[in-house]
Scaffold this active site. Structure first.
Site: not given
Ligand SMILES: [Zn+2]
Length: 299
Positions: A2-3, A120, A140, A179
């Site tokens: 998920p973003e 889960h 997970r 950067r």
């Protein structure tokens, strides 16, 4: 994974289930790395507490408690938040779906009305008013739950840059321009801007016509502006379509949503570019699979 758009869609769906409700108790699985705050402490701290809101910063959700304490909820790779009653095989990630035998899939479908509560399902909120439980399921277990007391900071949160939907082009240009890393890596750097992951980074770079491998230091301010506008456009578009337009994602209510696929480059290696027909290329940038069109992305 998920973003920002998927997390925001989750926030919008789950907020009404949490806001204004008082937690009667929590059900959890055993202590594990999922629980940055141990389950016993979480249960003690949340019992009887009223949740006043659900906010988001980057990919993190925060259940805001009356009095200023916060509960950080991070979906990780496969985390899902949903209200009890949501039912769909799609609640399972594609990975776990494919690991099921056809018989097991059929059994899941037959179980019908109840959302999966299994090994889960690491965290369940129960409420005093008897409203449907809210479940946090994570196959997970890369998700995280952390209690943050009022006035306390946490290093995970502290180091986050401005949310990717809030940052201005000038701020991004100023931070990013310092950067030397590839521009793709800068987009993924959560301390520069929070929320952009691999899919939306690749899509935004395509829309802006910028080569992912280009040194961030060489981008001009107009480049940064175009790139940020592209990233915000593609994320907003994804939020509008329920987070599903360009990712394999399940809405928190278990509905299938609109599964139209609008990906232009991400995971389209070897397929023709939708603009020019050139084969999409995949390279590694900072260990991350990166997809671009060699013809459209020359800047
Ligand atoms: Zn192209």
């Amino acid at each position: 994974m998920p973003e920002l758009p998927e997390v925001e869609v989750t926030r919008r769906r789950i907020a009404p289930l949490l806001e204004g409700r008082t937690v009667s108790r929590l059900t959890t699985t055993a202590p594990s790395y999922f629980f940055l705050t141990p389950p016993a402490e979480l249960k003690r701290r949340l019992k009887g507490r009223r949740i006043v809101g659900l906010s988001r910063h980057g990919k993190y959700l925060f259940a805001e408690l009356a009095g200023g304490d916060r509960l950080l909820l991070h979906l990780g790779m496969t985390g899902q938040l949903f209200g009890a009653g949501a039912t769909s095989l799609r609640l399972l990630s594609s990975t776990s779906r494919s690991s099921l035998t056809p018989e097991a899939q059929a059994r899941l479908l037959e179980q019908g009305a109840s959302a999966p509560r299994d090994q889960h399902t690491h965290l369940i909120f129960h409420f005093e008013d008897g409203a449907p439980d809210v479940l946090f399921r994570d196959v997970r277990k890369f998700g995280k739950v952390l209690f943050i007391a009022a006035g306390k900071l946490d290093k995970r949160v502290e180091k986050l840059g401005t949310d990717a939907l809030e940052i201005t082009p000038a701020e991004l240009g100023q931070l990013g321009g310092k950067r030397r890393a590839a521009v793709k890596s800068v987009l993924l750097d959560q301390s520069v801007l929070a929320g952009v992951g691999n899919i939306y980074a690749d899509e935004a770079l395509f829309l802006a016509g910028i080569r992912p491998t280009r040194s961030a230091a060489r981008l001009t301010q107009p480049d940064w502006t175009r790139l940020l506008e592209a990233a915000q456009w593609v994320m907003r578009r994804s939020i509008e379509t329920g987070g599903s337009s360009i990712s394999d994602y399940v809405q928190p209510d278990g509905s299938d949503g609109a599964y139209q696929d609008e990906r232009r480059v991400y995971a389209r290696t070897g397929q023709p570019c939708r603009e020019c027909g050139t084969a999409i290329v995949r390279v590694l940038v900072g260990q991350r699979g990166t997809h671009y069109c060699p013809r459209c992305q020359r800047r």
